[in-house]
Design an enzyme around this catalytic site. Structure first.
Site, short mmCIF file in Angstrom:
data_model
loop_
_atom_site.label_atom_id
_atom_site.label_comp_id
_atom_site.label_asym_id
_atom_site.label_seq_id
_atom_site.Cartn_x
_atom_site.Cartn_y
_atom_site.Cartn_z
N CYS A 186 0.84 -1.19 0.00
CA CYS A 186 0.00 0.00 0.00
C CYS A 186 0.88 1.25 0.00
O CYS A 186 1.73 1.43 0.87
CB CYS A 186 -0.89 -0.01 1.23
SG CYS A 186 -1.62 1.58 1.66
N VAL A 211 -8.74 6.71 -2.40
CA VAL A 211 -7.96 6.02 -1.36
C VAL A 211 -7.85 4.50 -1.48
O VAL A 211 -8.78 3.83 -1.88
CB VAL A 211 -8.34 6.36 0.12
CG1 VAL A 211 -8.35 7.83 0.36
CG2 VAL A 211 -9.58 5.65 0.57
N CYS A 212 -6.66 4.02 -1.11
CA CYS A 212 -6.39 2.60 -1.31
C CYS A 212 -7.18 1.75 -0.34
O CYS A 212 -7.49 0.60 -0.58
CB CYS A 212 -4.90 2.31 -1.19
SG CYS A 212 -4.30 1.98 0.45
N GLY A 213 -7.56 2.31 0.79
CA GLY A 213 -8.36 1.55 1.74
C GLY A 213 -9.84 1.77 1.50
O GLY A 213 -10.63 1.76 2.43
N ASP A 214 -10.19 1.94 0.27
CA ASP A 214 -11.56 2.19 -0.16
C ASP A 214 -12.55 1.19 0.44
O ASP A 214 -12.25 0.01 0.59
CB ASP A 214 -11.55 2.13 -1.68
CG ASP A 214 -12.90 2.40 -2.28
OD1 ASP A 214 -13.64 1.43 -2.49
OD2 ASP A 214 -13.20 3.56 -2.55
#
EC number: 1.11.1.24
Lengths: 186, 166
Positions: A33, B47-50
């Site tokens: 990430c 956002v990557c933590g969608d």
């Protein structure tokens, strides 16, 4: 929803810093990430600032559908940790983040094995562990404990068990929040 | 002013929505197992933590509860298709597109000022009754723990005789 860590830190966790430190910072993260890559030097900076007053715990939260190398990176770190103990786990953790953005191949199996070998671990054993999914159970346990605690993306931080929803991108502000937690009993 | 979501105990309003350009799904088709409705403002939000990526990852745990997950937004089917392909989503995204937000309105989670929906979650039981609902501030990803807790309570309250098998 939940803003409390439901699964307390135990001796099984990967931790840096004294167990009796006044502040425990738990990060749920994904090795592929980019936001976690950005958080990595910031966490190091707050570790430097708080010194022995901080215990830092890393738990795995790989989002494998969007990050194809995240699971193997987590597994490779576990493999090195099993071979060399915590003294090997953390340098592998650092190596992965140090190389995270090198190239698209930076976290493929060959590179992961090379970082492990550079640290003195048995690269063949890392490959076998990846092949056999030897550490997946532990990683899934981290993940599901995180989901139950209200982890909603990566990185998610908990400070003394409470989810930290403040700004972690600013080391100064993050360190101040940790300082306040250090002075709050309980 | 925020919308008031339908509360626990309310029968879940029936709907039929497009899930792909040539496929529609009715809520009643899923009777017999819990259904999670996840209203969200828009495809391609950052956002990557969608939120949808998280639910995609937690999908095996939802399925262990026998539950079906449906994402809903006012985006159209083609937009949903591109978004789902890009994020490798393994659950349906429903298009509450025409009349726009019609289903969201009936669930009390349409944001008229934006023309989108609230970030709202509903857990519906096997008989079609809402058992849990939650509206998150639009900018806050509510995570999956509330859904899993609601599914746990459903399982705990399931009738012991003649109830759904596990």
């Amino acid at each position: 929803m939940s803003t409390r860590l439901r699964n307390p830190v135990t001796a099984q966790d990967h931790a840096q810093g004294p167990a009796d430190a006044p502040v425990t910072l738990v990060e749920y993260g994904d090795y592929e990430c980019p936001h976690c890559g950005r958080a990595y030097p910031i966490v190091q900076e707050v570790q430097r600032r708080l010194g022995d007053r901080l215990r830092f715990v890393w738990r795995n939260f790989p989002l494998t559908e969007i990050h194809p190398h995240a699971l193997h990176a987590a597994e490779a770190a576990e493999s090195v940790g099993e071979q060399l103990g915590e003294a090997g786990y953390w340098p592998m953790h650092d190596a992965i983040f140090d190389h995270q953005r090198d190239s698209h191949a930076a976290l493929d199996d060959a590179h992961l094995a090379r970082y492990a070998a550079d640290l003195g671990a048995d690269a063949e054993r890392v490959r076998r562990d990846l092949e056999a999914d030897a550490h997946v159970v532990r990683i899934e346990a981290d993940f599901s404990g995180g989901v139950r605690s209200g982890v909603n993306g990566t990185p998610t931080f908990f400070v003394n068990g409470a989810r930290y929803d403040g700004d972690w991108t600013d080391a100064e502000e993050f360190a101040q929040a940790l300082e306040r937690a250090a002075q709050t009993p309980g | 002013m925020t919308a008031t979501p339908l509360a626990a105990g309310t029968p879940a309003p029936e709907f039929t929505l497009s899930v792909t350009p040539d496929q529609r799904i009715a809520l009643s088709e899923l009777r017999g197992r819990p259904v999670i409705l996840a209203f969200y403002p828009a495809d391609w939000s950052p956002v990557c933590g969608d939120q949808m990526a998280l639910y995609n990852q937690v999908l095996p745990e939802f399925r262990r509860h026998g539950a079906e997950l449906l994402g809903i937004s006012v985006d159209g089917v083609w937009c949903h298709r591109a978004f789902a392909e890009d994020r490798h989503l393994h659950f349906p995204l429903l298009a509450d597109f025409e009349p726009k937000g019609g289903v969201a309105q009936r669930y009390g989670v349409y944001r008229a000022q934006d023309g989108t929906t609230e970030r709202a979650l509903f857990v519906i039981d096997a008989e079609g009754t809402i058992r849990w609902s939650y509206v998150s501030p639009v900018g806050v990803n509510p995570g999956a723990d509330g859904i899993l807790d609601a599914l746990d309570r459903l399982a705990a309250s399931a009738p012991t005789a003649g109830g759904p098998s596990t």
